[in-house]
Design a protein around this motif. Structure first.
Motif, PDB file in Angstrom:
ATOM      1  N   SER A  88      -2.527   5.265  -3.375  1.00  0.00           N
ATOM      2  CA  SER A  88      -3.550   6.551  -3.268  1.00  0.00           C
ATOM      3  C   SER A  88      -2.436   7.691  -3.473  1.00  0.00           C
ATOM      4  O   SER A  88      -1.417   8.019  -3.013  1.00  0.00           O
ATOM      5  CB  SER A  88      -3.853   6.541  -2.141  1.00  0.00           C
ATOM      6  N   GLN A 148      -1.310  -1.181  -3.884  1.00  0.00           N
ATOM      7  CA  GLN A 148      -2.752  -0.357  -3.884  1.00  0.00           C
ATOM      8  C   GLN A 148      -1.990   0.968  -3.670  1.00  0.00           C
ATOM      9  O   GLN A 148      -1.495   1.471  -2.818  1.00  0.00           O
ATOM     10  CB  GLN A 148      -3.347  -0.865  -2.775  1.00  0.00           C
ATOM     11  N   ARG A 177       1.020  -1.405   0.041  1.00  0.00           N
ATOM     12  CA  ARG A 177      -0.044  -0.003  -0.024  1.00  0.00           C
ATOM     13  C   ARG A 177       0.729   1.225  -0.118  1.00  0.00           C
ATOM     14  O   ARG A 177       1.753   1.490   0.758  1.00  0.00           O
ATOM     15  CB  ARG A 177      -0.936   0.082   1.076  1.00  0.00           C
ATOM     16  N   VAL A 178       0.634   2.205  -1.046  1.00  0.00           N
ATOM     17  CA  VAL A 178       1.486   3.332  -1.175  1.00  0.00           C
ATOM     18  C   VAL A 178       0.827   4.543  -1.271  1.00  0.00           C
ATOM     19  O   VAL A 178      -0.351   4.377  -2.177  1.00  0.00           O
ATOM     20  CB  VAL A 178       2.460   3.189  -2.342  1.00  0.00           C
ATOM     21  N   THR A 179       0.893   5.565  -0.439  1.00  0.00           N
ATOM     22  CA  THR A 179       0.433   6.836  -0.626  1.00  0.00           C
ATOM     23  C   THR A 179       1.496   7.850  -1.137  1.00  0.00           C
ATOM     24  O   THR A 179       2.592   7.916  -0.594  1.00  0.00           O
ATOM     25  CB  THR A 179      -0.166   7.385   0.707  1.00  0.00           C
ATOM     26  N   THR A 208      -3.431   7.652   4.498  1.00  0.00           N
ATOM     27  CA  THR A 208      -2.220   7.226   4.758  1.00  0.00           C
ATOM     28  C   THR A 208      -2.065   6.039   5.556  1.00  0.00           C
ATOM     29  O   THR A 208      -1.056   5.854   6.277  1.00  0.00           O
ATOM     30  CB  THR A 208      -1.545   8.620   5.617  1.00  0.00           C
ATOM     31  N   ASP A 209      -2.949   5.244   5.568  1.00  0.00           N
ATOM     32  CA  ASP A 209      -2.748   3.970   5.929  1.00  0.00           C
ATOM     33  C   ASP A 209      -2.129   3.034   5.104  1.00  0.00           C
ATOM     34  O   ASP A 209      -2.553   2.425   4.187  1.00  0.00           O
ATOM     35  CB  ASP A 209      -4.450   3.343   6.147  1.00  0.00           C
ATOM     36  N   ALA A 210      -0.655   3.366   5.142  1.00  0.00           N
ATOM     37  CA  ALA A 210       0.146   2.712   4.034  1.00  0.00           C
ATOM     38  C   ALA A 210       1.282   2.051   4.391  1.00  0.00           C
ATOM     39  O   ALA A 210       1.865   2.504   5.539  1.00  0.00           O
ATOM     40  CB  ALA A 210       0.221   3.716   2.761  1.00  0.00           C
ATOM     41  N   ASP A 211       2.103   1.138   3.550  1.00  0.00           N
ATOM     42  CA  ASP A 211       3.262   0.914   4.073  1.00  0.00           C
ATOM     43  C   ASP A 211       4.578   1.872   3.562  1.00  0.00           C
ATOM     44  O   ASP A 211       5.302   1.972   4.585  1.00  0.00           O
ATOM     45  CB  ASP A 211       3.868  -0.583   3.188  1.00  0.00           C
ATOM     46  N   GLY A 246       4.229   3.493   9.102  1.00  0.00           N
ATOM     47  CA  GLY A 246       4.557   3.633   7.725  1.00  0.00           C
ATOM     48  C   GLY A 246       5.915   4.170   7.612  1.00  0.00           C
ATOM     49  O   GLY A 246       6.594   4.875   8.289  1.00  0.00           O
TER      50      GLY A 246
END
Length: 489
Positions: free
Chosen positions: A80, A78, A51-53, A115-118, A152
């Motif tokens: 954002s 995923q 998961r990337v923002t 911002t719930d991302a790795d 993160g």
């Protein structure tokens, strides 16, 4: 650390290098794609991002962000994207944003990105900082830092947003990155001031720019290399103590005898052939017992310094000196002597009160002392560390060393030390550096080289001593690590 990374440039110089690369035939959008690829590689060096923002600003830094988002999405992550402002129509950043949209990507509204991302990618400002971030930009930076606090990892594109690429100063909110990938020219601000703390791991990629692009653009500074310590000559088998110089430490006022002891011990461990200490009579017995290799002299009157100054190759003035009548008398007597001199601590504060210049000394202030020498604030010193170092050398003569994260040494070009650690932020470390610098000057006869190698040896010994942890590190631990540091080949 590769050689191109050691040449440090300010923001305007890097923009000039960028212009030259484009004029030489490398398209701006191609550079953008290469930058994104370098960032994506750095992210993949960790566990595979799922998961990337990406936070994108309106400039080229944001364009890099859109291209990173494309790479992450193509790899199955995923993604954002949160955009703060639109790129200028027809710009490379606009091309990158459109490519992201054409790939089926979406851009979240302001404050709408998850911002719930790795990984959280900071592609907001890059080298474009002109003032403290405000409003939406400040809020985005705070969101990035909050996501990092939740676990993160943060990658900054070129420079952490909020950090001045030319100075390492952060005038307001600033992204705290785990990794910073910089391009084309290594940014000076990543290596001094707040830079080392905010940038995290620093990765450099020249993006395939040919060497001729750099011709005629002189770096503002250069990073030191631990390999430079090999410049210290091996001692001949028939060496004797007088060949390695005689260091005199002047200091150790009442209650501060330990400072003079640390400086003396550091000088011994740095290879000085003889070390004398001129201190308060009350301390003489204790210092001799603590380090019998030191020749300790109790001083009641300034004229008692004269024979000691006459024998010294280099004098170090300031460790534990104080500013009372005794200190002022010893300061005046030592300054009047025309021998080689390293000036630190309260001797610098006395110099600020009674300014004078001379060519054969090394001044080693911390930011507070530097501010007093230049009649400015320590905050202003930290905002312009490299310029401050040059100003001190210009006003007072000799060689100037500005201590702190990314210590600066005056010269052409100046040098910045990339070594050292937070455990060294403890009383007595400056006294230790003073002894090291004095000893190396006594051995080499070269004040510029002594300042450079002294800063380097001090920092590298600190890192060696901190292998078991930084918290609780003491100057004595650094002194104990000096012999192995200086003798490493």
């Amino acid at each position: 650390m590769n050689e191109p990374m050691r040449a440090l440039y300010d923001a305007e110089q890097v923009r000039e290098l960028d212009r030259r690369a484009i004029a030489g035939g490398i398209g701006g959008y191609v550079l953008m794609q290469r930058a994104a690829h370098a960032c994506w590689q750095a992210m993949q060096a960790q566990p595979q991002p799922r998961r990337v923002t990406v936070f994108c600003g309106p400039g080229n830094n944001g364009g890099d962000g859109y291209e990173i988002a494309r790479l992450a999405r193509a790899a199955g992550a995923q993604v954002s994207v949160h955009a703060l402002g639109d790129p200028r129509p027809g710009s490379d950043a606009a091309t990158a944003k459109q490519a992201w949209l054409d790939d089926g990507g979406r851009v979240a509204p302001e404050n709408g990105a998850s911002t719930d991302a790795d990984w959280i990618v900071d592609a907001l400002l890059g080298t474009g900082l002109g003032r403290a971030p405000q409003d939406a930009m400040q809020a985005a930076i705070e969101s990035i830092n909050a996501a990092r606090e939740r676990g993160g990892r943060v990658l900054a594109v070129d420079v952490p947003s909020g950090l001045d690429a030319s100075s390492g100063y952060a005038p307001g909110a600033c992204v705290r990155a785990d990794v910073t990938v910089s391009f084309i020219g290594s940014k000076l601000g990543l290596w001094t001031g707040r830079g080392p703390e905010m940038a995290g791991q620093r990765v450099f990629d020249a993006l395939g720019v040919p060497e001729e692009v750099y011709a005629g653009v002189a770096p503002r500074a250069r990073l030191q290399s631990a390999d430079a310590l090999r410049q210290l000559a091996r001692r001949p088998r028939d060496a004797h103590k007088n060949l390695s110089g005689h260091v005199l430490i002047v200091g150790g006022n009442l209650g501060m005898g330990g400072a003079a002891l640390l400086a003396g011990r550091a000088a011994l461990r740095s290879g000085a052939g003889l070390v004398s200490v001129a201190t308060r009579r009350e301390h003489a017995t204790a210092l001799t017992a603590a380090q019998p290799e030191l020749m300790v002299h109790g001083i009641d009157r300034p004229e008692q310094l004269d024979p000691l100054l006459a024998r010294a190759t280099v004098t170090a003035l300031g460790p534990g000196l104080g500013q009372d009548e005794w200190a002022r008398a010893l300061y005046a007597r030592t300054i009047a002597d025309d021998g080689a001199l390293v000036v630190d601590a309260d001797a610098l504060n006395l110099l600020a009160r009674f300014p004078r210049a001379r060519p054969n000394w090394i001044l080693t202030p911390h930011p507070g002392e530097a501010g007093r020498l230049l009649q400015t604030s320590s905050a202003q010193v930290q905002a312009q560390r490299l310029q401050t170092t040059a100003q001190i050398a210009e006003r007072y003569g000799g060689v100037a060393v500005l201590k702190g994260a990314g210590s600066c040494v005056s010269g052409s070009p100046p040098q910045i030390c990339p070594y050292g650690n937070a455990g060294m932020a403890v009383a007595g470390m400056g006294d230790t550096l003073t002894g090291i610098v004095a000893a190396l000057w006594a051995q080499t006869g070269d004040p510029a080289l002594a300042a450079q190698l002294g800063v380097l040896a001090h920092a590298c010994a600190g890192d060696r001593a901190a292998r078991d942890g930084e918290r609780g590190l003491l100057p004595g631990d650094v002194i104990d690590a000096l012999r192995a540091t200086l003798d490493a080949r």
